[in-house]
Structures are given as C-alpha cells and as structure tokens.
Motif scaffolding. Structure first.
Motif, PDB file in Angstrom:
ATOM      1  N   ASP A   1       0.826  -1.210   0.000  1.00 34.40           N
ATOM      2  CA  ASP A   1       0.000   0.000   0.000  1.00 34.40           C
ATOM      3  C   ASP A   1       0.857   1.256   0.000  1.00 34.40           C
ATOM      4  OD1 ASP A   1      -2.263  -1.550   0.049  1.00 34.40           O
ATOM      5  OD2 ASP A   1      -2.574  -1.383   2.214  1.00 34.40           O
TER       6      ASP A   1
ATOM      7  N   ASP B   1      -5.517   3.124  -3.113  1.00 31.37           N
ATOM      8  CA  ASP B   1      -4.532   2.058  -3.285  1.00 31.37           C
ATOM      9  C   ASP B   1      -5.107   0.965  -4.198  1.00 31.37           C
ATOM     10  OD1 ASP B   1      -6.233   0.444  -1.749  1.00 31.37           O
ATOM     11  OD2 ASP B   1      -5.060   0.645   0.085  1.00 31.37           O
TER      12      ASP B   1
ATOM     13  N   ARG C   1      -5.748   6.107   0.157  1.00 33.79           N
ATOM     14  CA  ARG C   1      -4.519   5.776   0.874  1.00 33.79           C
ATOM     15  C   ARG C   1      -3.518   6.927   0.936  1.00 33.79           C
ATOM     16  NH1 ARG C   1      -3.997   2.383   4.590  1.00 33.79           N
ATOM     17  NH2 ARG C   1      -5.148   0.851   3.350  1.00 33.79           N
TER      18      ARG C   1
END
Length: 288
Positions: free
Chosen positions: A98, A272, A278
C-alpha cells in the motif's frame, strides 16, 4: 525420508496457505531461501536436489515462528519495496505494498521538478525516500526519524542501495518545529503513525506484538501527526511545494480538511490497489 528443495517449498506453502497468512508463495520462498542460504535463483536451480535434514529442520523452525505471529521480514532481516532490497529490523515497520502508492505519487511529482530536495519524515526503514531518490536522479533526500534504531536501518539501506551520495539520514522529531538549518524542501513524504491509540490492542498479533508501537500510535484519534506536521513543518516546504501523506482507512477526508485549514490547496486523494483512499497530497499555497 529426505525431501527436495522443491518439495520443501511446496509443503511450506501448503502449510501457510492453510493458516491463511500473508502471501504463501512469497513467504514460503523467502523462508526457504533464508534458512538454506540460497538466493532465489539458486533455489530454482537446485529445486530437484535434496535438502539435508538439518536444513529442513531449520526451515520448519522458522515456519513455526512465523505461524506463531512473527513476520517473515523480521525473521529474515530484509524485505523488498518498490524494487529495492531493504534491511529490516523490529525497530521499523515492515514496508507494505500500500505504501508503494505513496512512493509512486511522490516519484511522479519529483520527476517534474528537475533538481529537488525531498524529506521522508517518519522515515522508518527509509523505504519511501529511498524509492524517490533511486527513481529520480536529480533528487536529494533526507530520511528523518526520531528513533535511533530506525536511523541505523536507514543508514544501512542508503549504503545497500548505493545512494550515499544523494541521501542522508537525520534525527528529527515530527511533533516539533524543525530547525531552520534543515533548509527547505520541494517535497515532503510522510507515512506517519496513524493507528488510534485505543485500537492498537486489537491489531493482528503480527503487528501488535512485533512492530514498533512508536511507529503505529497516532494518538487518541490517529490524527496527531497530521495535525502537527501540517502546522509545524509547512515552513520547511518551499512555496508551491507539496506534502504527501499515507493515511489509514477512513482518514482521508479528515486529513484533507486538516491540510486545507493550514493553507494547503489543490488537495487530492489517491486510492490504493484495493480501492481504499490511501494517499492525500496538497500544495503549499503562496497566499493563505
């Protein structure tokens, strides 16, 4: 009965798959390579050879520790991030896929700048700053962290990736105003602690019992570092410079509002690979 390296790998992968942990193929390969002292290429080459009973026993001992919760990266002392091999220790978080979204976004921006200075704040292993420096030849990076243990790992990773000429590590406190001697940066990247304090006890055992709480604990609401960094570190950015944050699940909109309140504009949210917001980044406006 003796077993081949191939069969050892397949048996371990099957065991990990049954336990539903991580990526069974990747983790089985890394554990077998580490325990037997083989590279990935050598493991492939020697797959039909027999492993000694001692090597087989060593490998299964590591598997048992992993199944008890100890992460593979800590067991073998290294991990890969954005194509870079990195030393890893329990003093730093294990780089995750991530976080490659954070590196990717910062790399794309820095490639538009020409010569630039980049600060990786709350650097941990230094993975994000090193990825930027490795992929942007005109970038110079500072890896900043409060932890002496993390800074030791940063120094090892700078050397390991041949970036001594363009990357340095430095002890800094993200919750304190930076020294003017640090200079200005065109880009700050930051994967700060963002787990709410009360949530840490409920984390998976592999995180709660092994990863450094200093790098996890984001205060009562998980937003302590975002509030502090956007206010205290904005003067370390050149006007028009950008700050890139990784954020936890459900935090993106709140971080956007925190940034907007202290003079950042053109704020964007990036998802992500799982579709989770993210990364939040914004530009320091010349006029608030």
């Amino acid at each position: 009965m003796a077993t081949t390296y191939n069969n050892l790998y397949l048996d371990i992968r099957r065991r990990l798959r049954g336990a539903d942990v991580g990526d069974p193929s990747l983790e089985a390969r890394e554990l077998v390579c580490f325990a037997t002292g083989k590279t990935r290429e050598e493991l492939l080459r020697d797959g039909n050879l027999y492993a000694s009973p001692e090597l087989e026993q060593q490998t299964w001992a590591l598997v048992d520790r992993h199944l008890a919760g100890e992460p593979v990266a800590y067991l073998i002392g290294e991990w890969e991030f954005y194509g870079l091999p990195l030393d890893i220790s329990p003093d730093v978080l294990i780089p995750r896929p991530d976080t490659e979204v954070l590196a990717e976004q910062a790399i794309a921006y820095c490639r538009t700048l020409g010569e630039c200075r980049v600060l990786d704040l709350c650097a941990g292993s230094g993975c994000v700053g090193l990825a930027v420096a490795a992929n942007v030849p005109n970038a110079r990076a500072v890896l900043g962290d409060l932890s002496e243990g993390a800074l030791k790992i940063c120094r090892q990773n700078i050397r390991r990736n041949g970036l001594t000429g363009r990357v340095i590590s430095m002890q800094v406190d993200a919750l304190s105003k930076p020294s003017p001697n640090l200079g200005e940066f065109q880009c700050i990247v930051c994967n700060p602690p963002y787990i709410p304090h009360g949530d840490i006890a409920g984390l998976d055992v592999s995180v709660r019992d092994y990863e450094p709480h200093l790098a996890l604990d984001g205060g009562e609401d998980g937003l302590e570092f975002y509030c502090a960094i956007t206010q205290l570190w904005r003067d370390a950015l050149t006007p028009g410079g950008r700050i890139y944050f990784e954020v936890g699940v459900g935090q993106a909109d709140m971080v956007l509002r925190i940034m907007r309140a202290v003079g950042f504009g053109d704020i964007q949210i990036v998802k992500d690979l799982h579709g989770i917001p993210r990364v939040v980044f914004g530009t320091l406006c010349t006029e608030v």
